[in-house]
Enzyme design. Structure first.
Site, short mmCIF file in Angstrom:
data_model
loop_
_atom_site.label_atom_id
_atom_site.label_comp_id
_atom_site.label_asym_id
_atom_site.label_seq_id
_atom_site.Cartn_x
_atom_site.Cartn_y
_atom_site.Cartn_z
N ASP A 65 -1.34 -0.21 6.00
CA ASP A 65 -1.70 0.70 7.30
C ASP A 65 -3.06 0.66 7.59
O ASP A 65 -3.47 1.30 8.86
CB ASP A 65 -1.18 2.11 7.18
CG ASP A 65 -1.74 3.01 6.29
OD1 ASP A 65 -2.08 2.70 5.34
OD2 ASP A 65 -2.18 4.06 6.65
N ASP A 106 0.94 -1.05 -0.05
CA ASP A 106 -0.05 -0.02 -0.11
C ASP A 106 0.96 1.44 0.05
O ASP A 106 2.20 1.14 0.29
CB ASP A 106 -0.89 0.08 1.27
CG ASP A 106 -1.78 1.02 1.49
OD1 ASP A 106 -2.24 1.73 0.30
OD2 ASP A 106 -1.62 1.72 2.59
N ASP A 112 -0.17 5.17 0.95
CA ASP A 112 -0.12 6.19 1.77
C ASP A 112 -0.13 5.48 3.24
O ASP A 112 -0.70 4.76 3.60
CB ASP A 112 -1.19 6.90 1.48
CG ASP A 112 -1.36 8.50 1.87
OD1 ASP A 112 -0.38 8.87 2.75
OD2 ASP A 112 -1.79 9.23 1.37
MG LIG Z 1 -2.69 3.29 3.24
#
Ligand SMILES: [Mg+2]
Length: 257
Positions: free
Chosen positions: A208, A12, A14
């Site tokens: 995240d 991923d 960001d």
């Molecule tokens: Mg993310």
């Protein structure tokens, strides 16, 4: 070492490799170390507003080297999914990344009153009531409703959260009493496409966000690594109904030991 057990690392973006314009500590070095170990990587984002070229350029600013062919955005997944369904026309709420992906797949983007087989929704920071109404009317006339992703919030660079694509999707679902078909995480199409980009093998999904990254891996019975450099905290993970395979403070844990 965690990395030894896997062939393909699906990152991923960001909160994992950058936060807005800022690099995340240990991220670029870990991606480079994985490459040097002969591991394969792909970069996976639910954000449909950026083109793969935009993603590669942004990754370069935080020190991560990526090839366009390693990038899977929810816009690309949506375009491939529509082609698979033989859809050739779409009314689009979304930004450049989504529009370019659809056009590159041979899908004609139609105007508000034109006949269309599909309505496709992505993140759109210039959304208007007119566009919502046009999309709603198209669905009521029989067009199928699709969305690049269903993230309710967008983590803004300043630490606040903004309305995400999912808010637009919910508005249209409510207005038309239909459910959208969604391509981004946690739904399987985007992660399957990313694994294909990484050349297959045993995948590790790295993210995240529990409800997209970790849940997406969970649905495919793939292993996942939650990194605490973005949205989710250790407390969030403890409270969640599903568990990541690994929870780490930063990405150096992948290649440590
Ligand atoms: Mg993310």
């Amino acid at each position: 070492m965690i990395a030894e057990g896997y062939d393909a690392f699906l990152f991923d973006l960001d909160g994992v490799l950058y936060r807005g314009d800022q690099p995340v500590p240990a991220a670029a070095e870990t991606v480079q170390a994985l490459r040097e170990m002969g591991k394969r990587v792909a970069f996976v984002t639910n954000n449909s507003s950026r083109t793969p070229g935009d993603v590669v350029a942004h990754l370069a600013t935080v020190g991560v080297t990526a090839a366009i062919g390693e990038v899977e955005t929810s816009a690309l997944t949506a375009a491939a999914g529509l082609r698979h369904l033989d859809i050739t026309s779409a009314y689009v709420i979304g930004e450049r990344g989504l529009r370019e992906a659809l056009e590159a797949s041979g899908i004609a983007i139609v105007g508000p009153e034109e006949p269309t087989q599909a309505v496709v929704v992505g993140w759109d920071r210039s959304l208007t009531y007119d566009a919502l109404r046009a999309a709603s009317l198209a669905v009521q006339r029989g067009a199928r409703l699709f969305a690049s992703n269903a993230d309710i919030t967008y983590p803004a660079p300043d630490g606040t959260t903004w309305p995400g694509t999912g808010v637009i999707v919910l508005a249209l679902e409510a207005a038309t009493a239909t459910r959208a078909t969604i391509f981004g995480k946690p739904y399987p199409p985007i992660l399957r496409a990313a694994l294909e980009r990484a050349g297959g093998g045993r995948p590790l999904v790295i993210g995240d966000r529990i409800e997209t990254d970790i849940e997406g891996a969970h649905r495919l019975l793939w292993d996942s690594l939650l990194v605490l450099t973005g949205i989710a905290s250790r407390e969030d993970h403890r409270a969640a109904a599903i568990a990541a395979t690994y929870v780490v403070e930063d990405l150096s844990a992948l290649i440590a030991g």
